[in-house]
Design a protein around this motif. Structure first.
Motif, short mmCIF file in Angstrom:
data_model
loop_
_atom_site.label_atom_id
_atom_site.label_comp_id
_atom_site.label_asym_id
_atom_site.label_seq_id
_atom_site.Cartn_x
_atom_site.Cartn_y
_atom_site.Cartn_z
N PRO A 43 25.27 29.99 46.27
CA PRO A 43 26.27 29.19 47.00
C PRO A 43 27.41 30.08 47.49
N HIS A 44 28.04 29.68 48.59
CA HIS A 44 29.23 30.39 49.08
C HIS A 44 30.31 30.31 48.00
N ARG A 45 31.07 31.38 47.84
CA ARG A 45 32.16 31.42 46.85
C ARG A 45 33.46 31.79 47.55
N GLN A 46 34.52 31.12 47.14
CA GLN A 46 35.86 31.42 47.63
C GLN A 46 36.52 32.38 46.66
N TYR A 47 36.94 33.53 47.14
CA TYR A 47 37.66 34.51 46.32
C TYR A 47 39.14 34.40 46.65
N LEU A 48 39.92 34.00 45.64
CA LEU A 48 41.33 33.70 45.81
C LEU A 48 42.21 34.83 45.30
N PRO A 49 43.32 35.10 46.00
CA PRO A 49 44.25 36.11 45.50
C PRO A 49 44.84 35.68 44.15
N VAL A 82 34.76 27.42 29.22
CA VAL A 82 34.45 28.85 29.10
C VAL A 82 33.88 29.40 30.40
N ASP A 83 34.27 30.62 30.73
CA ASP A 83 33.74 31.35 31.88
C ASP A 83 33.82 30.53 33.18
N VAL A 84 34.98 29.99 33.42
CA VAL A 84 35.21 29.13 34.58
C VAL A 84 35.47 29.95 35.85
N ALA A 85 35.89 31.20 35.70
CA ALA A 85 36.19 32.05 36.86
C ALA A 85 35.79 33.48 36.55
N TRP A 86 35.70 34.28 37.61
CA TRP A 86 35.38 35.70 37.43
C TRP A 86 36.07 36.53 38.49
N SER A 87 36.14 37.83 38.21
CA SER A 87 36.80 38.75 39.11
C SER A 87 36.10 40.11 39.05
N TYR A 88 36.04 40.75 40.19
CA TYR A 88 35.57 42.13 40.27
C TYR A 88 36.82 42.99 40.44
N ASP A 89 37.32 43.54 39.35
CA ASP A 89 38.56 44.30 39.42
C ASP A 89 38.39 45.64 40.11
N GLN A 90 37.22 46.24 39.95
CA GLN A 90 36.91 47.51 40.62
C GLN A 90 35.49 47.43 41.20
N ILE A 98 37.33 42.13 47.86
CA ILE A 98 37.44 41.08 46.84
C ILE A 98 38.04 41.61 45.54
N ALA A 99 38.44 42.86 45.51
CA ALA A 99 38.99 43.46 44.29
C ALA A 99 40.16 42.64 43.76
N GLY A 100 40.08 42.25 42.48
CA GLY A 100 41.16 41.54 41.82
C GLY A 100 41.26 40.07 42.16
N ARG A 101 40.49 39.59 43.10
CA ARG A 101 40.50 38.17 43.45
C ARG A 101 39.63 37.39 42.47
N LEU A 102 39.90 36.10 42.35
CA LEU A 102 39.12 35.26 41.44
C LEU A 102 38.26 34.27 42.21
N ALA A 103 37.04 34.08 41.74
CA ALA A 103 36.15 33.03 42.22
C ALA A 103 35.94 32.07 41.06
#
Length: 114
Positions: A43-49, A82-90, A98-103
């Motif tokens: 599914p499409h994911r929104q990555y938020l600041p 639990v595990d409701v959101a995730w982030s790719y910090d690096q 998408i670095a540091g943004r949350l989906a």
């Protein structure tokens, strides 16, 4: 081994539509600065600041995963979710936007895009 240079697999689409994330009646995030990530087969994911997410409601989870196309993932939880959101910090270089943004997991929260 997967080739993370397959640029047709994932595309990023910045937009200014309003994205709001709710847990029940509680607003968790509100932005007009999301990046929609479209990945083939998902599914499409929104990555938020991060600055548009109420981080005081989230805690870092012990879950960590790796995606060969994006990189290592840190997960976040709410008190009762639990595990409701995730982030790719690096993330890998191709996904640096998408670095540091949350989906958020749309099965665990209400996501409204208008």
């Amino acid at each position: 081994m997967a080739d993370h240079t397959d640029t047709s697999r994932i595309t990023l689409h910045p937009h200014d539509r309003r994205v709001r994330i709710f847990h029940g009646d509680i607003l968790i995030a509100d932005t007009r600065n999301a990046i929609e990530l479209r990945e083939r087969g998902y599914p499409h994911r929104q990555y938020l600041p991060r600055e548009d997410v109420d981080m005081s409601k989230l805690s870092v989870s012990s879950t960590v995963t790796h995606c060969p196309f994006k990189g290592d993932t840190t997960y976040y939880s709410l008190v009762d979710n639990v595990d409701v959101a995730w982030s790719y910090d690096q993330p890998i270089e191709e996904m640096k936007d998408i670095a540091g943004r949350l989906a958020f997991d749309a099965d665990k929260v209400v996501e409204r895009v208008a």
